[in-house]
Motif scaffolding. Structure first.
Motif, mmCIF file in Angstrom:
data_model
loop_
_atom_site.group_PDB
_atom_site.id
_atom_site.type_symbol
_atom_site.label_atom_id
_atom_site.label_comp_id
_atom_site.label_asym_id
_atom_site.label_seq_id
_atom_site.Cartn_x
_atom_site.Cartn_y
_atom_site.Cartn_z
ATOM 1 N N GLN A 1 -35.810 41.862 -41.324
ATOM 2 C CA GLN A 1 -35.240 41.099 -42.294
ATOM 3 C C GLN A 1 -33.878 40.380 -41.862
ATOM 4 O O GLN A 1 -33.306 40.833 -40.670
ATOM 5 C CB GLN A 1 -34.870 41.882 -43.417
ATOM 6 C CG GLN A 1 -33.833 42.950 -43.061
ATOM 7 C CD GLN A 1 -33.592 44.044 -44.437
ATOM 8 O OE1 GLN A 1 -34.379 43.989 -45.191
ATOM 9 N NE2 GLN A 1 -32.304 44.487 -44.382
ATOM 10 N N GLU B 1 -32.066 38.584 -47.025
ATOM 11 C CA GLU B 1 -33.018 39.780 -47.353
ATOM 12 C C GLU B 1 -32.080 40.810 -47.402
ATOM 13 O O GLU B 1 -32.273 41.703 -48.730
ATOM 14 C CB GLU B 1 -34.121 40.078 -46.514
ATOM 15 C CG GLU B 1 -35.163 38.755 -46.499
ATOM 16 C CD GLU B 1 -34.782 37.891 -45.297
ATOM 17 O OE1 GLU B 1 -35.975 37.020 -44.834
ATOM 18 O OE2 GLU B 1 -33.749 37.828 -44.498
ATOM 19 N N PHE B 2 -31.180 41.107 -46.510
ATOM 20 C CA PHE B 2 -30.448 42.498 -46.350
ATOM 21 C C PHE B 2 -29.412 42.570 -47.869
ATOM 22 O O PHE B 2 -29.487 43.572 -48.651
ATOM 23 C CB PHE B 2 -29.797 42.715 -45.367
ATOM 24 C CG PHE B 2 -28.889 43.844 -45.530
ATOM 25 C CD1 PHE B 2 -29.379 45.251 -45.276
ATOM 26 C CD2 PHE B 2 -27.513 43.631 -45.416
ATOM 27 C CE1 PHE B 2 -28.159 46.228 -45.493
ATOM 28 C CE2 PHE B 2 -26.516 44.566 -45.307
ATOM 29 C CZ PHE B 2 -26.994 45.841 -45.378
ATOM 30 N N LEU C 1 -31.191 42.917 -51.120
ATOM 31 C CA LEU C 1 -31.867 44.346 -51.494
ATOM 32 C C LEU C 1 -30.714 45.010 -51.882
ATOM 33 O O LEU C 1 -30.833 45.752 -52.814
ATOM 34 C CB LEU C 1 -32.571 44.513 -50.392
ATOM 35 C CG LEU C 1 -32.974 46.302 -50.149
ATOM 36 C CD1 LEU C 1 -33.948 46.242 -51.144
ATOM 37 C CD2 LEU C 1 -33.376 46.544 -48.813
ATOM 38 N N ARG C 2 -29.313 45.168 -51.066
ATOM 39 C CA ARG C 2 -28.501 45.866 -51.333
ATOM 40 C C ARG C 2 -27.682 45.883 -52.512
ATOM 41 O O ARG C 2 -27.271 46.558 -53.268
ATOM 42 C CB ARG C 2 -27.404 46.068 -50.252
ATOM 43 C CG ARG C 2 -27.982 46.575 -48.912
ATOM 44 C CD ARG C 2 -28.894 47.723 -49.171
ATOM 45 N NE ARG C 2 -27.908 48.855 -49.605
ATOM 46 C CZ ARG C 2 -28.335 49.926 -50.513
ATOM 47 N NH1 ARG C 2 -29.502 50.264 -50.577
ATOM 48 N NH2 ARG C 2 -27.408 51.081 -50.758
ATOM 49 N N TYR D 1 -28.931 43.940 -55.232
ATOM 50 C CA TYR D 1 -29.933 43.725 -56.382
ATOM 51 C C TYR D 1 -31.028 44.496 -56.436
ATOM 52 O O TYR D 1 -31.853 44.744 -57.520
ATOM 53 C CB TYR D 1 -30.198 42.112 -56.566
ATOM 54 C CG TYR D 1 -29.186 41.174 -56.853
ATOM 55 C CD1 TYR D 1 -28.451 41.002 -58.095
ATOM 56 C CD2 TYR D 1 -28.766 40.450 -55.713
ATOM 57 C CE1 TYR D 1 -27.530 40.136 -58.342
ATOM 58 C CE2 TYR D 1 -27.651 39.423 -56.055
ATOM 59 C CZ TYR D 1 -27.001 39.373 -57.140
ATOM 60 O OH TYR D 1 -25.982 38.478 -57.598
ATOM 61 N N GLY D 2 -31.122 45.483 -55.542
ATOM 62 C CA GLY D 2 -32.154 46.398 -55.353
ATOM 63 C C GLY D 2 -33.472 45.891 -55.141
ATOM 64 O O GLY D 2 -34.320 46.780 -55.251
ATOM 65 N N ARG D 3 -33.706 44.548 -54.796
ATOM 66 C CA ARG D 3 -35.074 44.262 -54.485
ATOM 67 C C ARG D 3 -35.002 42.763 -53.701
ATOM 68 O O ARG D 3 -33.802 42.356 -53.584
ATOM 69 C CB ARG D 3 -35.674 43.753 -56.031
ATOM 70 C CG ARG D 3 -34.802 42.703 -56.591
ATOM 71 C CD ARG D 3 -35.410 42.563 -58.059
ATOM 72 N NE ARG D 3 -34.845 41.346 -58.677
ATOM 73 C CZ ARG D 3 -33.712 41.362 -59.241
ATOM 74 N NH1 ARG D 3 -33.053 42.354 -59.162
ATOM 75 N NH2 ARG D 3 -33.267 40.188 -60.053
ATOM 76 N N ILE D 4 -36.074 42.587 -53.277
ATOM 77 C CA ILE D 4 -36.083 41.249 -52.353
ATOM 78 C C ILE D 4 -37.259 40.413 -53.117
ATOM 79 O O ILE D 4 -38.655 40.746 -52.873
ATOM 80 C CB ILE D 4 -36.536 41.363 -50.732
ATOM 81 C CG1 ILE D 4 -35.447 42.429 -50.089
ATOM 82 C CG2 ILE D 4 -36.784 40.108 -50.089
ATOM 83 C CD1 ILE D 4 -35.818 42.865 -48.726
ATOM 84 N N ASP D 5 -36.886 39.631 -53.904
ATOM 85 C CA ASP D 5 -37.888 38.699 -54.595
ATOM 86 C C ASP D 5 -37.137 37.149 -54.687
ATOM 87 O O ASP D 5 -36.111 36.918 -54.241
ATOM 88 C CB ASP D 5 -38.105 39.156 -56.133
ATOM 89 C CG ASP D 5 -37.149 39.183 -56.935
ATOM 90 O OD1 ASP D 5 -35.991 38.875 -56.663
ATOM 91 O OD2 ASP D 5 -37.309 40.044 -58.092
ATOM 92 N N SER E 1 -33.512 37.325 -56.595
ATOM 93 C CA SER E 1 -32.658 37.918 -55.807
ATOM 94 C C SER E 1 -32.046 37.128 -54.605
ATOM 95 O O SER E 1 -31.013 37.073 -54.263
ATOM 96 C CB SER E 1 -32.907 39.397 -55.449
ATOM 97 O OG SER E 1 -34.066 39.614 -54.465
#
Length: 541
Positions: free
Chosen positions: A466, A470-471, A474-475, A477-481, A484
């Motif tokens: 990633q 992406e990192f 993820l951190r 918003y708690g997700r990779i979509d 976010s």
């Protein structure tokens, strides 16, 4: 998750026969015939500094220059015995452990400032005969309150994070890096070029941007320099600020990152504290000291990008620095303990919950890269003026919509940004959910962006699984979509002024870009804005 080796900022290079020209490139350890480091990075007049040296020739020479508006020779010694000490296999993490080769007394008449150490090995091949180190001499006397004194804190934590000498940096697989080893080539001094050693090389009329960093790579291969040399270091950043400041009559006291950790009273009496260039790695104690300075009415000015992005910890009595970075939430041993807020990851991470935007008015989660790789590759390289009546622009003749710093690309490489919206005058303000201080004044902006996999310069490898985009998604918003990713994709570098501790506290001025210093020498408006910061913040100029 795959171990993030190597990383994109200062990481490994994909070599090709067409661009590789120098036998050292990234494997800089023990290439030069003489190399060394200072036993302490910061000393006061009356102290002593030790130099620890490895040399493969029978003798070596040492010179020390104070480097300000000009270079002044302050000490030298010749014909010292050379000893080819072993290099420990874990030198990157735990240091070299070489004995003292030279002890330099620091007289009381030496001025505060950066002191450049040059080692020369007579008889070695010309391209391998010189090594470099450095240390800071601090002010001989603490300042009196209201004296207008300025303290510049060199970002030596960031120097250490990028340094690959002895093995790994924090970008090439390490999570602990030692201060007790030589600095890599190019960090203190390197051959001059107008633009080719810059990670965000500004374009001229008719040029296309160097999106894949090929010009940068050619320069460094030609001169045998590691990939990180344009990301950090005295020569790249603070040198430019100090040369400009002293030429314009400004006196700067100097310290290093770890001084703030070692001495909680270090900022007492200073009106203004400065960070310049690329000040990315901070311990909790360092941040506490700076925030207390501002809460007590002092000022802090950050002419830096990617500032305060990672929290670090010192270990081994301050000899080494730990940061688990992208794997901190998985690998840092403090996770699950009462001390987990000291996690060596993003300050903005929910575990740490101390985003830098709350202090600086900007952070890298919402604006990290400009004109680097595919992040705003054809951007102007300038801040667009928004609030032209602000004191920051006094004496510049800049008006709404004007570009500040375009020729020299002062907005470049790494930045800090803020979530924005427009007020009823169509001027930018911090969004209510930005986490920025109340009443933050956004005076100029520039588009910036996080980068995803495949968007970094092709000559520099990114994370295996990633990118920063992406990192951060993820951190935070708690997700990779898609949602976010979109939230952290579109950022804005900012020039901002705020009072994070309310009306009774001091001001924080953020000029949110690493490359501001590149405009100081030749752009009158960049110089004037910098002068305005020093004067407004009470400095005796």
């Amino acid at each position: 998750m795959v171990e993030p080796v190597p990383s994109h900022r200062g990481g490994f290079v994909r070599f090709s026969a067409t661009c590789y020209r120098h036998p050292v490139a990234d494997d800089i350890t023990a290439y030069d015939a003489v190399e060394g480091y200072a036993g302490r990075l910061s000393v006061r007049p009356g102290d002593k500094v030790t130099l620890h040296v490895r040399c493969t020739t029978p003798t070596f020479d040492v010179t020390v220059h104070r480097w300000g508006a000009r270079r002044e020779l302050v000490w030298e010694q010749h014909g010292l015995q050379g000893v080819a000490h072993d290099i420990p296999a874990d030198a990157d993490a735990n240091g070299c452990g070489w004995p003292v080769a030279v002890t330099i007394p620091i007289p009381h008449h030496w001025q505060t400032g950066f002191h450049h150490v040059t080692f020369t090995a007579p008889g070695a091949p010309a391209d391998r005969a010189v090594g470099h180190a450095g240390f800071v001499v601090r002010a001989s006397e603490p300042p009196r309150c209201g004296s207008g004194r300025i303290l510049l804190v060199l970002a030596t934590n960031t120097y250490n994070a990028y340094n690959t000498w002895g093995g790994c940096s924090l970008y090439t697989g390490g999570h602990q890096v030692s201060f007790r080893r030589p600095w890599g080539r190019g960090l203190v001094v390197r051959p001059f070029t107008e633009r080719d050693d810059r990670k965000a090389r500004p374009t001229r009329w008719g040029e296309e941007p160097d999106v894949d960093g090929e010009i940068y790579q050619r320069y460094r291969f030609d001169h045998g320099l590691p990939g990180f040399m344009g990301s950090t270091g005295w020569y790249t950043y603070e040198r430019r600020f100090v040369e400009w400041a002293e030429r314009h009559g400004h006196h700067l006291d100097m310290a290093v990152s770890s001084d703030l950790d070692d001495d909680s009273s270090i900022l007492a009496g200073y009106d203004l504290v400065l960070g310049v260039g690329h000040d990315e790695y901070w311990t909790g104690a360092e941040r506490d000291v700076v925030e207390q300075h501002v809460a007590s009415g002092g000022s802090y000015a950050s002419f830096s990008g990617n500032t305060m992005f990672w929290q670090v910890r010192f270990v081994d009595g301050g000899d080494a620095m730990v940061c688990h970075k992208y794997r901190a939430h998985l690998a840092d041993p403090v996770i699950g303990t009462a001390d987990e807020r000291s996690m060596s990851g993003m300050w903005a991470d929910p575990v740490v919950d101390r985003p830098e935007v709350a202090f600086l008015g900007g952070g890298s989660a919402y604006g990290l890269y400009s004109r680097f790789g595919r992040a705003t590759a054809r951007g102007s390289g300038a801040f667009t003026v928004m609030r032209d009546s602000h004191w920051l622009f006094e004496g510049t003749e800049l008006r709404y919509g004007d570009l500040l710093g375009a020729r020299d690309g002062v907005v470049g490489y790494e930045t800090v940004g803020c979530r924005l919206q427009l007020d009823h005058h169509q001027l930018p303000i911090a969004a209510p959910d930005s986490g920025a201080p109340d009443g933050l004044e956004i005076v100029a902006t520039a588009p910036s962006s996080n980068l995803a996999m495949g968007e970094y310069p092709s000559s520099i490898a990114a994370l295996d699984d990633q990118g920063d985009l992406e990192f951060v998604a993820l951190r935070l918003y708690g997700r990779i979509d898609n949602d976010s990713i979109a939230r952290v994709r579109h950022g804005n570098a900012v020039m901002a002024v705020g009072r994070p501790f309310g009306p009774s506290g001091g001001e924080v001025v953020t000029i949110g870009t690493t490359d501001w210093v590149f405009g100081l020498a030749d752009d009158p408006a960049v110089g004037q804005v910098t002068e305005n910061v020093l004067r407004h913040c009470g400095a005796n100029v």
